[in-house]
Design a protein around this motif. Structure first.
Motif, short mmCIF file in Angstrom:
data_model
loop_
_atom_site.label_atom_id
_atom_site.label_comp_id
_atom_site.label_asym_id
_atom_site.label_seq_id
_atom_site.Cartn_x
_atom_site.Cartn_y
_atom_site.Cartn_z
N GLU A 157 36.88 41.21 32.04
CA GLU A 157 37.03 40.55 32.73
C GLU A 157 37.67 40.95 34.05
O GLU A 157 37.20 40.86 35.14
N GLU A 158 38.50 41.99 33.68
CA GLU A 158 39.24 42.64 34.90
C GLU A 158 38.36 43.50 35.41
O GLU A 158 38.36 43.81 36.71
N GLU A 178 36.09 42.29 38.12
CA GLU A 178 36.83 42.07 39.40
C GLU A 178 36.49 43.04 40.38
O GLU A 178 36.60 42.86 41.79
N VAL A 179 36.13 44.05 39.84
CA VAL A 179 35.99 45.34 40.75
C VAL A 179 34.42 46.06 41.08
O VAL A 179 34.36 47.12 41.16
N THR A 180 33.58 45.22 40.58
CA THR A 180 32.33 45.61 40.72
C THR A 180 31.77 46.13 42.13
O THR A 180 32.37 45.47 43.03
N GLU A 226 28.02 42.64 44.11
CA GLU A 226 28.82 41.22 44.11
C GLU A 226 28.74 40.66 42.70
O GLU A 226 27.68 40.61 41.93
N ARG A 227 29.75 40.01 42.16
CA ARG A 227 30.00 39.70 40.66
C ARG A 227 29.16 38.29 41.04
O ARG A 227 29.48 37.32 41.80
N GLU A 240 29.38 34.84 38.87
CA GLU A 240 30.53 34.27 37.65
C GLU A 240 29.77 33.99 36.44
O GLU A 240 30.42 34.14 35.50
#
Length: 108
Positions: A69-70, A73-75, A78-79, A81
């Motif tokens: 999950e963490e 957040e830094v991909t 674009e993530r 969800e």
């Protein structure tokens, strides 16, 4: 054998046959799939094996760990969800004898 389908950004589809218990990331690296980097070697410590899992497979995946999950957040790309996962955390085989993923445009 399990099948992992990689949809690349250039429109190419790569079907990879792999042994059960092989991660999506490891299958990509072992077979030269463009767009999967796997800098940390599968430890969920980077986001360079980010993939978008096709909707029909999302509910079959194991729950996401806090580390995954963490990292999502830094991909670089674009993530999503619902569909974004780390390829190192998805293992082929068992209920997932087949899975299809889209490779993002960038990983770093």
């Amino acid at each position: 054998m399990s099948t992992i389908t990689f949809n690349l950004t250039d429109g190419t589809r790569r079907d990879i046959e792999t042994d059960p218990e092989t991660s999506v990331m490891r299958a990509a690296l072992s077979n030269g799939v463009t767009g999967i980097v796997g800098e940390c070697g599968g430890q969920a410590m980077c986001a360079t094996c980010h993939v978008y899992v096709h909707d029909e497979y999302v509910d079959q995946l194991p729950d996401m760990s806090e580390d995954e999950e963490e990292m999502l957040e830094v991909t670089s790309s674009e993530r999503d969800e619902r569909r974004s996962r780390l390829g190192c955390q998805i293992t082929a085989g068992g209920p997932l004898d087949r899975i299809e993923v889209d490779v993002p445009a960038t990983q770093v």
